[in-house]
Design an enzyme around this catalytic site. Structure first.
Site, PDB file in Angstrom:
ATOM      1  N   SER A 175       0.917  -1.305   0.203  1.00  0.00           N
ATOM      2  CA  SER A 175       0.135  -0.078   0.020  1.00  0.00           C
ATOM      3  C   SER A 175       0.775   1.134   0.127  1.00  0.00           C
ATOM      4  O   SER A 175       2.172   1.154   0.319  1.00  0.00           O
ATOM      5  CB  SER A 175      -1.002   0.010   1.295  1.00  0.00           C
ATOM      6  OG  SER A 175      -1.462   1.168   1.558  1.00  0.00           O
ATOM      7  N   TYR A 191      -2.764  -1.482  10.286  1.00  0.00           N
ATOM      8  CA  TYR A 191      -2.441  -1.570   8.764  1.00  0.00           C
ATOM      9  C   TYR A 191      -1.289  -0.975   8.051  1.00  0.00           C
ATOM     10  O   TYR A 191      -0.599  -1.660   7.178  1.00  0.00           O
ATOM     11  CB  TYR A 191      -3.715  -1.060   8.036  1.00  0.00           C
ATOM     12  CG  TYR A 191      -3.893  -0.960   6.658  1.00  0.00           C
ATOM     13  CD1 TYR A 191      -4.342  -2.080   6.221  1.00  0.00           C
ATOM     14  CD2 TYR A 191      -3.407  -0.054   5.781  1.00  0.00           C
ATOM     15  CE1 TYR A 191      -4.648  -2.462   4.849  1.00  0.00           C
ATOM     16  CE2 TYR A 191      -3.558  -0.304   4.399  1.00  0.00           C
ATOM     17  CZ  TYR A 191      -3.947  -1.410   3.863  1.00  0.00           C
ATOM     18  OH  TYR A 191      -4.307  -1.410   2.433  1.00  0.00           O
TER      19      TYR A 191
END
Length: 252
Positions: free
Chosen positions: A139, A152
């Site tokens: 990401s 995350y």
């Protein structure tokens, strides 16, 4: 990674980026198998998209991963691409452990242990294929943190470094390691994200990814233009400004 002629398994592809990418790859002449936990959802996807394979898998469960790997390899011995797509994102408040610990553990189990276990289950088979690829999914938040999703961010930073390391270790094999680095995309990863006007439309994201795969097949990272703001803040020397902008604290 070639854009056609592959047999791909994509666990975590029953919605969002995973499903959209699976369908785009199928349309390019690849054999695609998607995996997910919910049998009824897999049945609906198979009915809506004839020719798309389905396998039940829970990537938080080591036994489920092993069973799914055995099933996929038996049914699709030509399998040469694994896309470790499954992942979760949680908003967490780390001021008190009873508010975040369970969530953080779930994120790490899904986003870090899941891909590790998947790769462990498939790497021996992939090494037997003359041209194989492991696609990891990190990401933009692996490189610039979003304040409200610490676990995350950390999990995706771990996937980035895992990808870098595996690429070095597997350099003496037929297995390539490619890292997909998405920006914020309009999916249901977080509540309201599918309607977030600041997130990249899903169709645009997948179309750009497919173009990159076709035109830059030897790239180690698949980076759409939108993610480069986050990906290269430190290299450009404006990391603090990027962090401030992402978290809404930019005074400008």
């Amino acid at each position: 990674m070639d854009i056609t002629g592959n047999t791909l398994f994509i666990p975590g592809a029953t919605s969002g980026i995973g499903l959209a990418l699976a369908l785009a790859l199928k349309d390019r002449g690849n054999t695609v198998i998607v995996g997910g936990r919910r049998t009824e959802l897999l049945e609906k996807i198979a009915a809506a998209h004839p020719g798309l394979g389905t396998v039940r898998i829970d990537t938080t469960d080591p036994a489920s991963i092993q069973a799914a790997a055995k099933d996929v390899i038996a049914r699709y011995p030509e399998l040469n691409v694994l896309v470790t797509m499954a992942g979760v994102m949680r908003v967490e408040d780390w001021h008190a452990p009873d508010t975040f610990l369970e969530s953080a553990e779930n994120v790490v189990t899904t986003n870090v242990l899941g891909p590790i276990r998947l790769i462990a289950a498939f790497v021996e088979h992939l090494r037997t294929r003359p041209d194989a690829t492991i696609v990891t999914v990190s990401s933009g938040l692996a490189f610039t943190p979003l304040k409200v999703t610490p676990s995350y961010n950390a999990s995706k930073a771990a996937i980035h470094m895992l990808s870098e390391s595996l690429r070095l270790q597997l350099a003496d094999t037929s297995v390539k390691v490619v890292e997909l680095v998405p920006p914020s995309v309009q999916t249901d990863l977080l509540p309201g994200q599918a309607e977030n006007e600041h997130a990249m439309p899903l169709g645009e994201f997948v179309a750009e990814v497919m173009t990159l795969l076709e035109t830059r097949p030897d790239d180690r990272e698949i980076q759409v233009e939108r993610v480069k703001f986050l990906r290269y803040g430190e290299a450009r020397g404006d990391y603090d400004q990027v962090v401030a902008t992402l978290n809404g604290t930019d005074p400008h």
